[in-house]
Design a protein around this motif. Structure first.
Motif, PDB file in Angstrom:
ATOM      1  N   GLU A   1       0.827  -1.206   0.000  1.00  7.27           N
ATOM      2  CA  GLU A   1       0.000   0.000   0.000  1.00  7.27           C
ATOM      3  C   GLU A   1       0.865   1.262   0.000  1.00  7.27           C
ATOM      4  OE1 GLU A   1      -3.272   1.896  -0.627  1.00  7.27           O
ATOM      5  OE2 GLU A   1      -3.337  -0.273  -0.282  1.00  7.27           O
ATOM      6  N   LEU A   2       1.958   1.231   0.730  1.00  2.00           N
ATOM      7  CA  LEU A   2       2.836   2.406   0.762  1.00  2.00           C
ATOM      8  C   LEU A   2       3.555   2.593  -0.571  1.00  2.00           C
ATOM      9  CD1 LEU A   2       4.324   2.126   4.357  1.00  2.00           C
ATOM     10  CD2 LEU A   2       2.622   3.739   3.527  1.00  2.00           C
ATOM     11  N   ARG A   3       3.911   1.495  -1.241  1.00  2.00           N
ATOM     12  CA  ARG A   3       4.507   1.631  -2.585  1.00  2.00           C
ATOM     13  C   ARG A   3       3.497   2.248  -3.538  1.00  2.00           C
ATOM     14  NH1 ARG A   3       6.357  -3.782  -1.967  1.00  2.00           N
ATOM     15  NH2 ARG A   3       8.577  -3.883  -1.424  1.00  2.00           N
ATOM     16  N   ARG A   4       2.242   1.877  -3.387  1.00  2.00           N
ATOM     17  CA  ARG A   4       1.210   2.373  -4.296  1.00  2.00           C
ATOM     18  C   ARG A   4       1.023   3.880  -4.146  1.00  2.00           C
ATOM     19  NH1 ARG A   4      -3.723  -1.090  -3.328  1.00  2.00           N
ATOM     20  NH2 ARG A   4      -2.320  -2.630  -4.258  1.00  2.00           N
ATOM     21  N   GLN A   5       1.333   4.418  -2.974  1.00  2.00           N
ATOM     22  CA  GLN A   5       1.182   5.857  -2.763  1.00  2.00           C
ATOM     23  C   GLN A   5       2.252   6.671  -3.499  1.00  2.00           C
ATOM     24  OE1 GLN A   5      -1.426   7.249  -0.918  1.00  2.00           O
ATOM     25  NE2 GLN A   5      -2.107   5.121  -1.125  1.00  2.00           N
ATOM     26  N   ARG A   6       3.324   6.003  -3.917  1.00  2.00           N
ATOM     27  CA  ARG A   6       4.425   6.657  -4.626  1.00  2.00           C
ATOM     28  C   ARG A   6       4.986   7.850  -3.844  1.00  2.00           C
ATOM     29  NH1 ARG A   6       2.373   6.634 -10.980  1.00  2.00           N
ATOM     30  NH2 ARG A   6       2.195   4.351 -11.148  1.00  2.00           N
ATOM     31  N   LEU A   7       5.143   7.606  -2.572  1.00  2.00           N
ATOM     32  CA  LEU A   7       5.724   8.638  -1.713  1.00  2.00           C
ATOM     33  C   LEU A   7       7.237   8.632  -1.891  1.00  2.00           C
ATOM     34  CD1 LEU A   7       3.604   7.878   1.466  1.00  2.00           C
ATOM     35  CD2 LEU A   7       3.133   9.554  -0.307  1.00  2.00           C
ATOM     36  N   ARG A   8       7.842   9.795  -1.865  1.00  2.00           N
ATOM     37  CA  ARG A   8       9.276   9.898  -2.142  1.00  2.00           C
ATOM     38  C   ARG A   8      10.098  10.278  -0.911  1.00  2.00           C
ATOM     39  NH1 ARG A   8       7.881   7.367  -5.631  1.00  2.00           N
ATOM     40  NH2 ARG A   8       7.942   7.712  -7.884  1.00  2.00           N
ATOM     41  N   ARG A   9       9.449  10.812   0.089  1.00  2.00           N
ATOM     42  CA  ARG A   9      10.184  11.270   1.258  1.00  2.00           C
ATOM     43  C   ARG A   9      10.290  10.152   2.289  1.00  2.00           C
ATOM     44  NH1 ARG A   9       7.811  16.658   3.479  1.00  2.00           N
ATOM     45  NH2 ARG A   9       5.976  15.341   3.851  1.00  2.00           N
ATOM     46  N   GLY A  10      10.920  10.462   3.416  1.00  2.00           N
ATOM     47  CA  GLY A  10      10.959   9.502   4.502  1.00  2.00           C
ATOM     48  C   GLY A  10       9.581   9.330   5.124  1.00  2.00           C
ATOM     49  N   ILE A  11       9.463   8.375   6.018  1.00  2.00           N
ATOM     50  CA  ILE A  11       8.197   8.062   6.673  1.00  2.00           C
ATOM     51  C   ILE A  11       8.364   8.244   8.178  1.00  2.00           C
ATOM     52  CG2 ILE A  11       6.552   6.223   7.225  1.00  2.00           C
ATOM     53  CD1 ILE A  11       7.131   5.017   4.490  1.00  2.00           C
ATOM     54  N   ARG A  12       7.453   8.974   8.800  1.00  2.00           N
ATOM     55  CA  ARG A  12       7.355   8.992  10.256  1.00  2.00           C
ATOM     56  C   ARG A  12       6.195   8.075  10.622  1.00  2.00           C
ATOM     57  NH1 ARG A  12       9.421  11.817  14.374  1.00  2.00           N
ATOM     58  NH2 ARG A  12      10.381  13.328  12.953  1.00  2.00           N
ATOM     59  N   LEU A  13       6.513   6.967  11.257  1.00  2.00           N
ATOM     60  CA  LEU A  13       5.552   5.886  11.480  1.00  2.00           C
ATOM     61  C   LEU A  13       4.984   5.969  12.894  1.00  2.00           C
ATOM     62  CD1 LEU A  13       4.374   3.269  10.192  1.00  2.00           C
ATOM     63  CD2 LEU A  13       6.221   2.036  11.339  1.00  2.00           C
ATOM     64  N   VAL A  14       3.666   5.939  12.996  1.00  2.00           N
ATOM     65  CA  VAL A  14       2.961   5.904  14.279  1.00  2.00           C
ATOM     66  C   VAL A  14       2.110   4.641  14.295  1.00  2.00           C
ATOM     67  CG1 VAL A  14       1.329   7.070  15.791  1.00  2.00           C
ATOM     68  CG2 VAL A  14       2.899   8.419  14.390  1.00  2.00           C
ATOM     69  N   VAL A  15       2.282   3.815  15.326  1.00  2.00           N
ATOM     70  CA  VAL A  15       1.547   2.554  15.435  1.00  2.00           C
ATOM     71  C   VAL A  15       0.576   2.672  16.598  1.00  2.00           C
ATOM     72  CG1 VAL A  15       1.712   0.066  15.736  1.00  2.00           C
ATOM     73  CG2 VAL A  15       3.517   1.296  14.508  1.00  2.00           C
ATOM     74  N   CYS A  16      -0.704   2.474  16.334  1.00  2.00           N
ATOM     75  CA  CYS A  16      -1.738   2.542  17.361  1.00  2.00           C
ATOM     76  C   CYS A  16      -2.322   1.148  17.597  1.00  2.00           C
ATOM     77  CB  CYS A  16      -2.858   3.497  16.949  1.00  2.00           C
ATOM     78  SG  CYS A  16      -2.355   5.219  16.757  1.00  2.00           S
TER      79      CYS A  16
END
Length: 796
Positions: free
Chosen positions: A58-73
């Protein structure tokens, strides 16, 4: 099946039908990350085994180019760290994830805590994880409030999302209740670290515990510290909290008069009653206290640094003064508000020195004569009726003759009468005010605006005779080096005019060559003598000599936030230089708005620009001598300006001329503290002198590119005076590679020797990997500037 939604500033990925309340709250409140995309994984129920592959797809599909700040709930605390490394390896993008329990704070703050090195950690494919911060967004003081510390057998220092808490360690039930409240309501201020002292309902905190905490706090933490009396503290009888701290710590301190609540960019401060409940919203929000000059001396009236101004007070007509009626003004004072005539009376400082009462706000009315007193009481009642209900219910109107004891004509009946009731119709429904406490001791006002101008005789004595040399021929420094002047020999006297000269003043060029020797005692000497002596900058001689720890009067970072005297000295000593670089500094501040905050921004920026020029040559050598003198106020102004510059985290380079025996001595020392500015380069240099390459893992070094001149060094970074470094490894020279010294900047919360292995492994691995990947010839360094980058931190 993963569903995605954009909520607020975050992309939420959730497996259930609805987004959980926790994930929705975080997404709607978290601030935008300028460098990373915020991704929230909402994992609230038992999940299929292939959930992580689905998340990565799903994250590849977003085609995001920057880093990720991940929050897990909705998952265990360790899930964030495992997911961060797995996604970084799978996506090939940096992932910043929480290592420990993530605690949402007030106003969107995300605070990560664990028993060992909790915080936001950056994961990259093929790299060792790197700890970044405790909080997001990251305040300037983040590193000063990271770990839970045991201060004494009865006191602990606990990091909070919005600051740090010195509290009783034996009553866990009371601590848990108040800690939960502070976590959810106190915002994280970007440039101020509230230090809450005490816990309601527990034993009074001892001043000795506050002193121990302060001694372990690095200069950067002290700069941002704002003390708040949150619970009972064992204070001397009749002594205000802030004054007791200033006398105890022997340095100026800043005090918040209440606990911040609301948004970080505009917090409201409320007092705290004995049960820990909010009291009234204060008017004077931040106070500066100075220590007494000697034991038993009168205290200096506290200075109001920040206050709120509700529209009910009227139009401003002066500092903290508002026009309430045609014949009366309202002044904000630490204890509340003062309604008086347009001109302050002679006893004004007595009124301004009255300490704040957390249970009530004082509305002081001036009563020089019966007719005037009646008029002021009427206006005060009207003002009280217009205030917000919480403040109005706690308001007590008091005559100034009671608040400022010792005035002529004060009768016993006047004292017994104590507090007036509100007399206007608007205030008829207000409850009667409580009784009045014992009169406050009378402080003596002391001028704190800066040192007085020197007399004509003092100026003349500071100027050497025209026919004689500036320094006696046999005057040498301990290391045998010569002298170099950075700054004029004599500056114009205050109040005489910019072109004033001493009686025997000569041409500017000749005056600039005059040098006055170091003044013994530091502060009092340099304050009235705008001159300084700087040694010629040169690399450390062989054999190596380690720096000794200077006293407070010889440190380049002042142990306290108030730099009024240093700024006054700087303006006088560098009058001509300031005029020469004013246009260039103004251009820099216009191009970098983040550096231009505050009335003192121009002075501090000018000090940085002068340090980076030839005027700063020798300043570091003078600081490393551990002797007081005129170089100290110059360095303190430079430090204040450097703190505002962008932070460089990662590898920094320097060079050194060392023998194998020198390297062995350095390795045995283990911890090196540099009391001058440590100059290093953020890029690998080419042709830097020396036989040893020094690599520094930086956490707080500042980039100076904004203030570098055309012939400067844009890749330069500076570590503040007093920064400590730990030796990680000494590498022997190999074919085609020089000897190397690998060191790491010690974090401010780390003890000087023990307990740092967890950071050392991360930093050493990162430095080695950086060396393995380094390619290219490096960045040339101008020959004139190269000598600043040759030396090892902590050596003379």
């Amino acid at each position: 099946m993963i569903t995605r939604h954009t909520v607020g500033n975050a992309l939420v990925l959730h497996a259930s039908e609805r987004i959980s309340t926790e994930a929705r709250t975080v997404a709607l409140s978290v601030d935008r990350d300028p460098d990373n995309d915020i991704v929230i994984l909402d994992l609230q129920h038992e999940l299929p085994f292939d959930i992580w592959d689905t998340v990565a797809t799903e994250l590849r599909r977003q085609r995001l180019r920057r880093g990720i700040r991940l929050v897990v709930c909705g998952a265990r605390p360790e899930t964030g760290a495992l997911a961060g490394q797995w996604l970084a390896d799978r996506l090939g993008r940096p992932v910043i994830a929480p290592f420990g329990r993530m605690i949402p704070g007030a106003a969107g703050l995300l605070f990560v805590h664990a028993t060992d090195l909790g915080g936001w950690v950056c994961y990259r494919r093929g790299h060792t994880p790197v700890w970044q911060s405790k909080r997001y967004p990251v305040p300037a003081w983040d590193g000063a409030a990271v770990d839970h510390l045991t201060i004494s057998s009865t006191c602990a220092a606990e990091p909070l999302p919005g600051g740090v808490w010195l509290r009783e360690s034996r009553d866990e039930a009371a601590v848990a209740v108040h800690g939960s409240h502070l976590t959810s309501t106190m915002p994280c201020l970007p440039d101020a670290m509230p230090v809450l002292v005490g816990c309601p309902g527990t034993a009074p905190l001892r001043l000795d515990d506050i002193a121990r905490f302060w001694r372990g706090l690095a200069p950067e933490g002290r700069e941002h510290a704002r003390f708040v009396q949150y619970g009972p503290v064992a204070l001397p009888d009749g002594e205000p909290f802030g004054q007791a701290l200033a006398d105890l710590l022997r340095c100026p301190v800043r005090v918040f008069t209440g606990v911040p609540t609301g948004r970080p960019d505009g917090p409201a401060l409320f007092t705290v009653d004995a049960d820990g409940r909010p009291g009234w919203q204060v008017f004077a929000e931040e106070l500066a206290y100075r220590p007494r000059e000697t034991l038993g001396a009168k205290a200096v009236t506290p200075r109001i640094l920040r206050h709120r101004e509700p529209p009910e007070l009227g139009e401003p007509v002066g500092p903290r003064v508002y026009q309430y009626a045609h014949d009366a003004v309202v002044e904000v004072i630490p204890s509340g508000l003062w309604l008086r005539g347009p001109e302050p009376p002679r006893h004004a400082d007595r009124i301004r020195a009255v300490p704040m009462d957390p249970d009530r706000v004082r509305l002081v009315v001036d009563d020089p004569a019966p007719a005037v007193a009646d008029r002021h009481r009427e206006l005060a009642g009207d003002l009280a009726a217009r205030l917000d209900p919480a403040t109005r219910q706690r308001a007590a109107v008091q005559p100034s003759s009671l608040v400022a004891p010792g005035r002529p004509g004060l009768s016993a009946r006047g004292i017994e009468a104590g507090t007036y009731r509100h007399t206007t119709g608007h205030a008829a429904g207000l409850p009667p005010a409580p009784s009045v406490p014992a009169p406050v001791p009378e402080p003596v006002p002391v001028a704190v605006a800066g040192p007085p101008a020197p007399s004509a005789e003092a100026v003349a004595a500071a100027v050497p005779a025209a026919a004689g040399p500036a320094v006696p021929p046999d005057t040498t420094l301990p290391d045998g080096s010569g002298l170099h002047v950075a700054g004029p020999g004599v500056a114009g006297r205050d109040g005489i005019g910019p072109d004033a000269r001493a009686p025997d003043a000569r041409a500017p060029d000749a005056a600039a060559r005059d040098v006055a020797g170091p003044v013994a005692g530091g502060g009092a000497g340099w304050a009235t003598s705008p001159t300084m002596t700087l040694p010629v900058h040169r690399p450390a001689p062989a054999p190596v000599r380690f720096q000794r720890t200077p006293g407070d009067d010889a440190r380049g970072v002042r142990p306290g936030p108030d730099l009024d005297e240093e700024r006054t000295w700087f303006r006088r000593a560098f009058r001509r230089e300031i005029a020469d670089v004013a246009a260039g500094v103004a251009d820099v501040l216009a191009a970098h708005p983040a550096l231009a905050g505050g009335a003192d921004a121009v002075e501090y920026a000018t000090a940085v620009r002068l340090y980076l020029s030839a005027a700063g040559d020798g300043l570091d050598q003078a600081l490393r001598s551990a002797e007081p003198g005129g170089h100290v106020p110059f360095a303190r102004c430079v430090s204040a300006g450097v703190r505002r510059l962008p932070v460089h985290r990662g590898v920094a380079y320097a060079g050194a001329e060392l023998t194998a025996a020198d390297l062995r001595r350095i390795a045995q020392r283990r911890v090196l503290t540099d009391w001058g500015f440590t100059n290093a380069l953020a890029e690998p240099p080419a042709g830097l002198p020396g036989t040893v390459e020094v690599l520094i893992w930086s956490a707080t070094a500042r980039r100076t590119a904004a203030f570098e001149t055309a012939d400067g060094v844009p890749a330069r970074v500076l570590f503040l005076p007093g920064t400590a470094f730990t030796v990680l490894q000494v590498q022997e020279p190999e074919a085609g590679a020089p000897a190397r010294l690998l060191v790491r900047e010690l974090a401010v919360e780390e003890p000087p020797v023990d307990g740092r292995v967890r950071f050392d492994a991360l930093a050493l691995a990162a430095l080695r990997q950086h060396l393995a990947r380094r390619t290219g010839p490096g960045t040339p360094v101008p020959a004139a500037a190269a000598r600043r980058f040759v030396g090892v931190p902590g050596l003379r």
